[in-house]
Design a protein around this motif. Structure first.
Motif, PDB file in Angstrom:
ATOM      1  N   MET A 286       0.823  -1.209   0.000  1.00  0.00           N
ATOM      2  CA  MET A 286       0.000   0.000   0.000  1.00  0.00           C
ATOM      3  C   MET A 286       0.858   1.260   0.000  1.00  0.00           C
ATOM      4  O   MET A 286       0.347   2.366   0.099  1.00  0.00           O
ATOM      5  N   ASN A 287       2.170   1.096  -0.126  1.00  0.00           N
ATOM      6  CA  ASN A 287       3.099   2.228  -0.118  1.00  0.00           C
ATOM      7  C   ASN A 287       3.884   2.253  -1.432  1.00  0.00           C
ATOM      8  O   ASN A 287       5.012   1.772  -1.505  1.00  0.00           O
ATOM      9  N   PRO A 288       3.302   2.800  -2.506  1.00  0.00           N
ATOM     10  CA  PRO A 288       3.982   2.769  -3.798  1.00  0.00           C
ATOM     11  C   PRO A 288       5.286   3.554  -3.809  1.00  0.00           C
ATOM     12  O   PRO A 288       6.205   3.203  -4.561  1.00  0.00           O
ATOM     13  N   ASP A 289       5.391   4.600  -2.980  1.00  0.00           N
ATOM     14  CA  ASP A 289       6.652   5.346  -2.922  1.00  0.00           C
ATOM     15  C   ASP A 289       7.783   4.447  -2.436  1.00  0.00           C
ATOM     16  O   ASP A 289       8.918   4.535  -2.924  1.00  0.00           O
ATOM     17  N   GLN A 290       7.497   3.585  -1.484  1.00  0.00           N
ATOM     18  CA  GLN A 290       8.513   2.663  -0.965  1.00  0.00           C
ATOM     19  C   GLN A 290       8.930   1.670  -2.047  1.00  0.00           C
ATOM     20  O   GLN A 290      10.121   1.397  -2.228  1.00  0.00           O
ATOM     21  N   ILE A 291       7.958   1.151  -2.783  1.00  0.00           N
ATOM     22  CA  ILE A 291       8.282   0.211  -3.858  1.00  0.00           C
ATOM     23  C   ILE A 291       9.051   0.902  -4.976  1.00  0.00           C
ATOM     24  O   ILE A 291       9.976   0.327  -5.564  1.00  0.00           O
ATOM     25  N   ASP A 292       8.710   2.162  -5.252  1.00  0.00           N
ATOM     26  CA  ASP A 292       9.438   2.932  -6.264  1.00  0.00           C
ATOM     27  C   ASP A 292      10.917   3.059  -5.929  1.00  0.00           C
ATOM     28  O   ASP A 292      11.751   3.246  -6.824  1.00  0.00           O
ATOM     29  N   SER A 293      11.264   2.959  -4.640  1.00  0.00           N
ATOM     30  CA  SER A 293      12.655   3.150  -4.225  1.00  0.00           C
ATOM     31  C   SER A 293      13.538   1.942  -4.527  1.00  0.00           C
ATOM     32  O   SER A 293      14.760   2.024  -4.381  1.00  0.00           O
ATOM     33  N   LEU A 294      12.951   0.829  -4.941  1.00  0.00           N
ATOM     34  CA  LEU A 294      13.745  -0.367  -5.241  1.00  0.00           C
ATOM     35  C   LEU A 294      14.675  -0.097  -6.416  1.00  0.00           C
ATOM     36  O   LEU A 294      14.243   0.419  -7.454  1.00  0.00           O
ATOM     37  N   PRO A 295      15.950  -0.435  -6.296  1.00  0.00           N
ATOM     38  CA  PRO A 295      16.896  -0.208  -7.396  1.00  0.00           C
ATOM     39  C   PRO A 295      16.543  -1.051  -8.625  1.00  0.00           C
ATOM     40  O   PRO A 295      16.029  -2.168  -8.496  1.00  0.00           O
ATOM     41  N   PRO A 296      16.838  -0.562  -9.818  1.00  0.00           N
ATOM     42  CA  PRO A 296      16.549  -1.326 -11.043  1.00  0.00           C
ATOM     43  C   PRO A 296      17.410  -2.569 -11.178  1.00  0.00           C
ATOM     44  O   PRO A 296      17.123  -3.423 -12.023  1.00  0.00           O
ATOM     45  N   THR A 297      18.446  -2.686 -10.345  1.00  0.00           N
ATOM     46  CA  THR A 297      19.322  -3.857 -10.390  1.00  0.00           C
ATOM     47  C   THR A 297      18.790  -5.043  -9.595  1.00  0.00           C
ATOM     48  O   THR A 297      19.363  -6.138  -9.657  1.00  0.00           O
ATOM     49  N   GLN A 298      17.715  -4.864  -8.842  1.00  0.00           N
ATOM     50  CA  GLN A 298      17.154  -5.976  -8.071  1.00  0.00           C
ATOM     51  C   GLN A 298      16.572  -7.045  -8.995  1.00  0.00           C
ATOM     52  O   GLN A 298      16.128  -6.744 -10.111  1.00  0.00           O
ATOM     53  N   PRO A 299      16.553  -8.321  -8.555  1.00  0.00           N
ATOM     54  CA  PRO A 299      15.932  -9.357  -9.382  1.00  0.00           C
ATOM     55  C   PRO A 299      14.493  -8.994  -9.760  1.00  0.00           C
ATOM     56  O   PRO A 299      13.769  -8.411  -8.946  1.00  0.00           O
ATOM     57  N   HIS A 300      14.113  -9.319 -10.961  1.00  0.00           N
ATOM     58  CA  HIS A 300      12.764  -9.088 -11.515  1.00  0.00           C
ATOM     59  C   HIS A 300      12.474  -7.616 -11.818  1.00  0.00           C
ATOM     60  O   HIS A 300      11.494  -7.317 -12.506  1.00  0.00           O
ATOM     61  N   ARG A 301      13.272  -6.695 -11.292  1.00  0.00           N
ATOM     62  CA  ARG A 301      12.890  -5.287 -11.310  1.00  0.00           C
ATOM     63  C   ARG A 301      12.871  -4.701 -12.722  1.00  0.00           C
ATOM     64  O   ARG A 301      12.021  -3.867 -13.027  1.00  0.00           O
TER      65      ARG A 301
END
Length: 345
Positions: free
Chosen positions: A137-152
């Motif tokens: 429920m926190n899209p800002d937090q999910i947006d912070s995931l680096p593009p290098t993470q698996p699946h990202r």
């Protein structure tokens, strides 16, 4: 003849998760007015008559057949992508086809994509937990995931398609999925009934001759029963049809119903192997350099990562998972017996 209102294209039909989702779609009230096409690998061609007997149409190919993926997506109202969460060219081909569908009809097709909570992992190596818990429920937090993470990278391509308004995307992220699938497709012999992570730990213990643990096993993962996470796909599907499910950057749905410390799972594996005469001790022993060399460092170190989340968004739509971490631990001896019986240690 029953009129067809909706065409679905589904990948992963013979897989653990994709087959479970397909089984639910076949049994769903909407099936009468739905035409389902599934992608079948050439190696599984012998299974095609079973799918046809259920009224499911098949197309032979893989995620490397980009033109095929594009064409199927271009004719689909809904795509369930339940295979290969890290295949960016395959995802891009599906998106290209869905863009063509939108340009031709003016309607945004729906993409229900399978990612995974592996996108949240760190490099703990089993030595510590983390206080970072992701909330869908926190899209800002999910947006912070680096593009290098698996699946990202795949997730980001899908999000861009949603921002460009030619797709409505719903990204479902299963966690540690466990228990054998018990579906019509399993009964008919065309679906893999087994999960990945816990059997991987069991196999490593069999190779070692003793149940093992990565580091200290202090890391934490969420878990979800195969039946519960399959229900999540259907809840999202039903609400998406009614335009009641959030999509795009607000359309992430974590599949979790509790979490476990990896030491507890490792201990349950060690106990099971010991009771079955395949382990020296009921207490797990740390994997050694020789174990990493033998079984694959990346495989074992993945089991030592942290991945913590809370799946609130699906629950707000009506998802009601039933199985808990207690069920995870209870399932392990059966998994060990199955691996010993059906695989070469």
């Amino acid at each position: 003849m029953t009129p067809i209102d909706t065409r679905i294209f589904l990948t992963g039909a013979t897989g653990y998760l994709g087959g479970s989702v397909l089984s639910r779609l076949i049994e769903h009230p909407t099936y009468e007015h739905t035409e389902i096409w599934v992608l079948i690998r050439p190696s599984n061609e012998s299974k095609i008559p079973v799918f046809r007997s259920l009224g499911v149409k098949t197309v032979l190919g893989t995620y490397d057949d980009l033109d095929l993926l594009e064409d199927q997506a271009a004719h689909a109202d809904i795509v369930f992508a339940c295979a290969d969460a890290d295949n960016l060219p395959g995802a891009q081909a599906i998106l290209k086809g869905m863009r063509m569908k939108h340009e031709r009809t003016g309607v945004q097709p729906l993409l229900i994509h399978t990612s995974g909570t592996g996108v949240l992992i760190d490099d703990a190596k089993g030595l510590h937990s983390t206080d970072i818990i992701y909330d869908d429920m926190n899209p800002d937090q999910i947006d912070s995931l680096p593009p290098t993470q698996p699946h990202r990278n795949v997730d980001l391509a899908i999000l861009k398609a949603d921002r460009d308004h030619y797709v409505k995307s719903y990204i479902i992220l299963p966690s540690t999925v466990y228990s054998h699938a018990k579906t019509k497709l399993v009964a008919l012999g065309v679906q893999n009934p087994r999960s990945i992570q816990i059997p991987m730990l069991i196999r490593a213990g069999l190779v070692k001759g003793q149940g093992g643990v990565v580091g200290k096993g202090e890391n934490i993962w969420p878990n979800v029963h195969i039946g519960d996470v399959s229900d999540l796909f259907i809840v999202v599907y039903e609400n998406a049809l009614l335009d009641k499910a959030a999509h795009g950057r607000e359309g992430f749905y974590f599949g979790e119903n509790g979490e476990h410390k990896m030491y507890d799972v490792s201990k349950a594996v060690a106990q099971a192997l010991h009771e079955l005469g395949k382990g020296r001790s009921p207490e797990p022993e740390p994997f050694t350099e020789d174990d990493y060399e033998h079984f694959g460092r990346s495989n074992l170190e993945y089991l030592g990562t942290n991945s913590r989340c809370r799946g609130r968004r699906g629950r707000l739509l009506g998802w009601k998972p039933k199985y808990t971490t207690e069920n995870v631990l209870k399932s392990i001896k059966f998994e060990a017996e199955y691996v010993i019986q059906h695989e070469k240690a």
